[in-house]
Structures are given as structure tokens and as C-alpha cells.
Design a protein around this motif. Structure first.
Motif: not given
Length: 148
Positions: A29-35, A67-74, A76-80, A87-94
Motif C-alpha cells: 500500500d504505497p499511500a500508507l507507506a508514505e504516511l 498530509l495536513d493533519l498527520l502530525a495530529a492523527w490521533e 483527526a477523527g475519521d480523516v484516518f 500503522a501510525l501508532a506502531l510507527t510512533e511506538a517504534v
């Protein structure tokens, strides 16, 4: 700030590039990979990688809103969607390893959305971008100079 212009050893660059490419391909999933790589790069304050991967994300159709809300993804409601949020939670934890390990609940949440192979590729991607970020930040490589 002084830019350190020493080139990255070609063998190291090839190895990191190979890991990045294999992880992205296996994730499927290239879009998810970029996020994922953008979020890690935000946390690591890597301007070079942010500049490069924001352009690539747009090519893969990632929305400006995401892209605008990525820094505040948690917040951002249903944007993600739930898969992206896992995936973003795991990214931050690692990436941050605040407690010295990845919390079980974060890993379990990701495992609900990714089979074993895709989860391994997601982890590989996070490890790869963290390595790239550290190489670029340590060398103080400024944004620009990459043509996607």
C-alpha cells in the motif's frame, strides 16, 4: 547550522535503499507507506525526508487533508481509517521507544489489521525510515535535491 557534506557510503546507501524498497513492496500500500515514513520523519525532524516523501505521497494520491493533519492523527477523527491509525501508532511506538519497548496493545492493534508478513514489512519500513532520518539529520542534509 553547518551542512556536513560527506557522502554516504554507497554500500550503506544501497543496503538502506534495498530495505526501504522491500518493505514498501511487501506492505503493498504505497499511500500508507508514505504516511508512515512522513510521520516518522516528523518525529525525527528530518526536513530532507519530509520534503521528499510529501512529494511522493502526493503522487500516490494521499489527500492534502491527511498530509495536513498527520502530525495530529490521533485527534483527526475519521480523516484516518482504523488500519492507518494502527500503522501510525506502531510507527510512533517504534520511532520514539519512550518506555524502551513497543507497548503490547500497540503491537496487537497493528496485528489486527496486518497479517504476519505485512506486519513484518511495516516494521521494516519504520526501521528503514528511522535509519534514513538519522543519517540525514546527523549529516544535516537540507531539504531539496531529490526528484521523485
Amino acid at each position: 547550522m553547518t551542512v556536513r557534506t560527506r557522502a554516504l557510503d554507497p554500500a550503506v546507501a544501497r543496503a538502506l535503499s534495498a530495505l526501504s524498497a522491500a518493505a514498501k513492496e511487501g506492505l503493498g500500500d504505497p499511500a500508507l507507506a508514505e504516511l508512515v515514513v512522513i510521520r516518522a520523519s516528523q518525529l525525527n525532524r528530518c526536513a530532507f525526508c519530509l520534503d521528499m516523501h510529501l512529494a511522493i505521497a502526493r503522487q500516490y494520491g494521499v489527500s492534502e487533508r491527511q498530509l495536513d493533519l498527520l502530525a495530529a492523527w490521533e485527534e483527526a477523527g475519521d480523516v484516518f481509517d482504523e488500519r492507518e491509525r494502527a500503522a501510525l501508532a506502531l510507527t510512533e511506538a517504534v520511532t520514539v521507544l519512550t518506555e524502551g519497548f513497543v507497548p503490547d496493545e500497540v503491537y496487537a492493534r497493528a496485528a489486527e489489521h496486518f497479517d504476519d508478513a505485512r506486519l513484518a514489512h511495516l516494521l521494516g519500513l519504520v526501521v528503514a525510515i528511522n535509519n534514513w532520518n538519522r543519517m540525514m539529520v546527523a549529516r544535516r542534509i537540507p531539504p531539496g535535491g531529490h526528484t521523485p
